[in-house]
Design an enzyme around this catalytic site. Structure first.
Site, PDB file in Angstrom:
ATOM      1  N   ASP A   1     -16.757 -33.027  43.208  1.00 21.44           N
ATOM      2  CA  ASP A   1     -15.541 -33.544  42.602  1.00 21.44           C
ATOM      3  C   ASP A   1     -15.797 -34.987  42.169  1.00 21.44           C
ATOM      4  O   ASP A   1     -16.860 -35.562  42.442  1.00 21.44           O
ATOM      5  CB  ASP A   1     -14.368 -33.436  43.596  1.00 21.44           C
ATOM      6  CG  ASP A   1     -13.025 -33.395  42.873  1.00 21.44           C
ATOM      7  OD1 ASP A   1     -12.051 -32.883  43.434  1.00 21.44           O
ATOM      8  OD2 ASP A   1     -12.964 -33.884  41.718  1.00 21.44           O
TER       9      ASP A   1
HETATM   10  C1  GLC Z   1     -10.105 -34.632  39.972  1.00 22.56           C
HETATM   11  C2  GLC Z   1      -9.714 -33.414  40.750  1.00 22.56           C
HETATM   12  C3  GLC Z   1     -10.394 -32.147  40.309  1.00 22.56           C
HETATM   13  C4  GLC Z   1     -10.699 -32.216  38.820  1.00 22.56           C
HETATM   14  C5  GLC Z   1     -11.713 -33.314  38.624  1.00 22.56           C
HETATM   15  C6  GLC Z   1     -12.087 -33.496  37.152  1.00 22.56           C
HETATM   16  O1  GLC Z   1     -10.183 -35.741  40.800  1.00 22.56           O
HETATM   17  O2  GLC Z   1      -9.807 -33.477  42.165  1.00 22.56           O
HETATM   18  O3  GLC Z   1      -9.520 -31.062  40.626  1.00 22.56           O
HETATM   19  O4  GLC Z   1     -11.225 -30.976  38.363  1.00 22.56           O
HETATM   20  O5  GLC Z   1     -11.271 -34.558  39.156  1.00 22.56           O
HETATM   21  O6  GLC Z   1     -10.978 -33.976  36.439  1.00 22.56           O
END
Ligand code: GLC
Length: 721
Positions: free
Chosen positions: A264
């Site tokens: 993430d």
């Molecule tokens: C965010 C979220 C995740 C998302 C990623 C990309 O912080 O936790 O669900 O897909 O970043 O945007």
């Protein structure tokens, strides 16, 4: 490209080039022309080099940007390895359907697939190769703001909804430009943070983890999801992205997943903040050794992985495996032959918000609405001449939820627009009553609103929670309606009893007082682009509500966590669920049960459950039990009903839930019509994680019931031999 050519490509790459395939940058840094990159920690990284080596980007806006990103990279990359373009498309790209928590209330896998298919089409022409969807974190605590993003508190419902999204999004052949790969998230148990506070630590027994939280991820991988995203949280003391038990033992060894693992956002860097990594280089080591293939945005792999490989800390063979997984995904998407995949500016103009997509979004908004209560108010009569539309959502356009695409709210149909389109002659008085913004404390408009209510034939009281109060980083310690909405509601409901409340919110709210005062409550969640049209059709009876709660609504936030599939305890509080009962598991000040339980939802018609029969009362493990449930529409209108099948295993080697959903089916019934719904129950559905965490069933008596949580009907028993 053939496997042999792919291997030859890998063999031809330098370590630096291999590392590059595991680097994901934020596309925004390349779309502007300033070629200096500022990382999260403020490092200025050489954009030219990043653009040359990086393997993927996330977050761009349209086909033109997608093509420009790909062109700029391929022009600089001597190996001509195409970028993967990834984007969060959670419930629609430009045509937005209801938030996932609302979609869960439809209990309709086919409708979920239809919505995901529509989102796939729009995503593909936008140039998306991978969507960070579905999110299937089981959520049992509405204080957690991301509960809006998952389908349910219920593992089975979450699993079936998530799998439906994966199948509809990926199609049969990812190399086809109209198909998009799925990244299921957030692995694992991100929805169980202590205190319901986002990013907070998660501490669960292995049994609870396996029973309630892991099944939905597994269902999505079994449906073919090509990527998975470890979660931000520490799980039993180790952050997921460095958690070898989770990522190696469970994901790779037990489940046999050989797709791509992508961290993430900056989760690799956060290992230092969690306190399990000395520094960023150590964080890279931990993440790689745990099997995290791509570093999202942190550039930690870009800065340190090459050294770790050259120093032998990270075996080059492990690097090669990670890179090959990424190259295989690119190859499966056909990017080497067609780096643009489905990006198509002309198609974007035709598909976005087209009538067919709006129709799907409107139907989804209607089927995910839940009629919580109705004492003869709804549907409103066409004969009314004047209606008052009161409350902060009376003319609000922010009805699409936190994870809709930027600007999608501007396309949403407001409540008055929907009502006027349906009933052009109806006089509508619109009064927000409490401030320009939802949650404002300004009460100066309440008097006018009350006057409007008094003068109207009927009142639609549109209340809810600001769109930005749920979603990522949006946890709340209280769950009441923000601002003076209850002050407004008390006075309006006193002024005109012919009032229906309609709610727009992203999480289960605490509605105890409102429920005492309001004769009718329709829960719309964030319905998406077609919000106003769907709401109007439901309010005036062109559509009949059929949603069932995918998560229970609390009487008090103090009840959380409040899973419907709770255990009996040694001192269960006797029913009725009204007053405290000394020395039992209860509160002195609040009943135990939710205000409205999982699976609850009314219709404008009524249904009776006439019988539940089993084709056998003794079952050998290799056999199955056929359950038949007769349901009659006893009302005057057609309607849809979700027939739910619950299991109870009253005696086992570990405590088992008092109720557990094991199947469901949505049926349509004309007035007076009777239907029989048949379910087949197999030994596998009786299995659970026992005292030593092996997954098995045990001989004994089992109960099967229908109805909905805490309101089970027609129970029958059978014996597993
Ligand atoms: C965010 C979220 C995740 C998302 C990623 C990309 O912080 O936790 O669900 O897909 O970043 O945007």
């Amino acid at each position: 490209m053939t496997t042999e050519k792919l291997q030859a490509l890998l063999d031809s790459m330098t370590i630096r080039e291999k590392v590059g395939q595991l680097v994901q940058c934020n596309a925004g840094q390349f779309i502007q022309n300033d070629m200096e990159i500022t990382g999260p920690e403020g490092e200025l990284l050489p954009a030219e080099d990043l653009n040359r080596v990086m393997g993927s980007v996330l977050t761009f806006e349209d086909a033109a940007q997608a093509k420009a990103l790909q062109d700029r990279h391929l022009a600089a990359d001597p190996k001509k390895i195409p970028l993967l373009l990834m984007l969060d498309v959670i419930h629609g790209l430009r045509t937005t359907y209801p938030i996932p928590l609302a979609m869960g209330c439809s209990f309709d896998d086919d409708l979920m697939a239809e919505c995901a298919d529509m989102a796939r089409k729009e995503s593909a022409v936008c140039g998306v190769h991978v969507t960070f969807n579905p999110m299937v974190d089981t959520a049992r605590d509405a204080r957690w703001g991301r509960i809006l993003e998952t389908s349910s508190e219920e593992p089975l419902l979450n699993s079936r909804m998530g799998a439906a999204v994966v199948r509809a999004t990926q199609g049969e052949d990812l190399s086809r430009p109209e198909n998009v790969a799925c990244c299921v998230k957030h692995f694992a148990a991100y929805g169980a943070p202590e205190g319901g506070r986002d990013y907070n630590t998660v501490d669960l027994s292995e049994r609870t983890l396996r029973e309630a939280y892991l099944p939905a991820y597994k269902a999505c991988l079994d449906a073919g999801a090509r990527l998975i995203m470890p979660s931000f949280n520490a799980l039993n003391g180790i952050p997921s992205v460095a958690n070898r038990w989770l990522m190696n033992r469970v994901l790779r060894e037990e489940w046999g997943f050989n797709g791509v693992v992508i961290s993430d956002y900056n989760a690799v860097g956060e290992l230092v903040t969690h306190g399990v990594a000395e520094n960023l280089k150590d964080a890279v080591r931990l993440s790689m050794l745990a099997g995290c293939d791509i570093d999202m945005v942190r550039n930690a792999y870009y800065l340190y992985l090459e050294d770790l490989v050259r120093d032998g800390v990270v075996p080059e063979e492990m690097l090669d495996q990670a890179v090959l997984r990424v190259l295989k995904l690119k190859n499966e998407l056909g990017l080497f032959e067609n780096p643009y995949h489905g990006a198509d500016e002309e198609a974007e103009k035709k598909l976005y918000l087209c009538p067919a997509h709006r129709e799907i979004a409107r139907r989804a908004a209607e089927e995910s609405a839940v009629l919580l209560k109705n004492e003869g108010i709804l549907p409103l009569s066409d004969r009314i001449r004047k209606a008052a539309l009161i409350g902060p959502f009376a003319d609000e356009r922010h009805l699409v939820g936190f994870w809709s695409r930027p600007g999608a709210w501007k396309d949403a149909v407001t409540l008055p627009e929907g009502i006027q389109a349906l009933l052009p002659d109806l006089e509508l008085i619109i009064e927000r009553g409490c401030g320009a913004e939802i949650g404002d404390t300004d009460e100066s408009g309440i008097d006018r609103a009350v006057e409007a209510a008094r003068s109207a034939d009927a009142v639609i009281l549109a209340l809810g929670e600001p769109e930005n109060d749920s979603g990522e980083g949006r946890s709340r310690a209280t769950l009441t309606l923000p601002g003076p909405q209850m002050t407004l509601a008390r006075r309006v409901l006193a002024a005109n009893p012919n009032t229906a409340v309609i709610l727009f919110n992203g999480r289960p709210l605490e509605l105890t007082e409102l429920d005492e005062l309001a004769p009718a409550i329709l829960e719309m969640w964030y319905p998406g682009t077609e919000a106003g049209n769907a709401a109007a059709r439901l309010l005036f009876g062109r559509a009949n509500p059929c949603g069932k709660l995918s998560a229970g609504l609390p009487r008090s936030v103090g009840q959380y966590p409040m899973p419907y599939n709770r255990m009996n305890t040694g001192r269960p509080k006797p029913q009725p669920d009204s007053q405290a009962f000394p020395f039992t598991s209860c509160y002195l000040d609040t009943p135990n049960l939710p205000l409205y339980s999982f699976g609850h939802g009314l219709s404008y018609t009524t249904f009776s459950y006439e019988s539940l029969t089993l084709d056998r009362t003794v079952m050998r493990p290799e056999e199955s039990v056929r359950v038949t449930i007769r349901v009659r529409n006893t009302g005057s209108g057609a309607g849809k009903e979700v027939v739910q099948l619950y299991l109870r295993d009253p005696v086992a080697s570990v405590v088992r839930p008092v109720q557990q959903l094991i199947d469901y089916r949505k049926i349509s019934l004309e007035p007076g019509e009777v239907k029989e719904v048949a379910f087949t129950v197999t030994e596998e559905q009786l299995r659970f994680w026992d005292f030593d965490c092996s997954f098995r069933s045990e001989p004994g008596t089992f109960e099967l019931s229908t109805g909905y949580a805490d309101h089970l009907l027609l129970t029958r028993t059978f014996v597993l031999q």
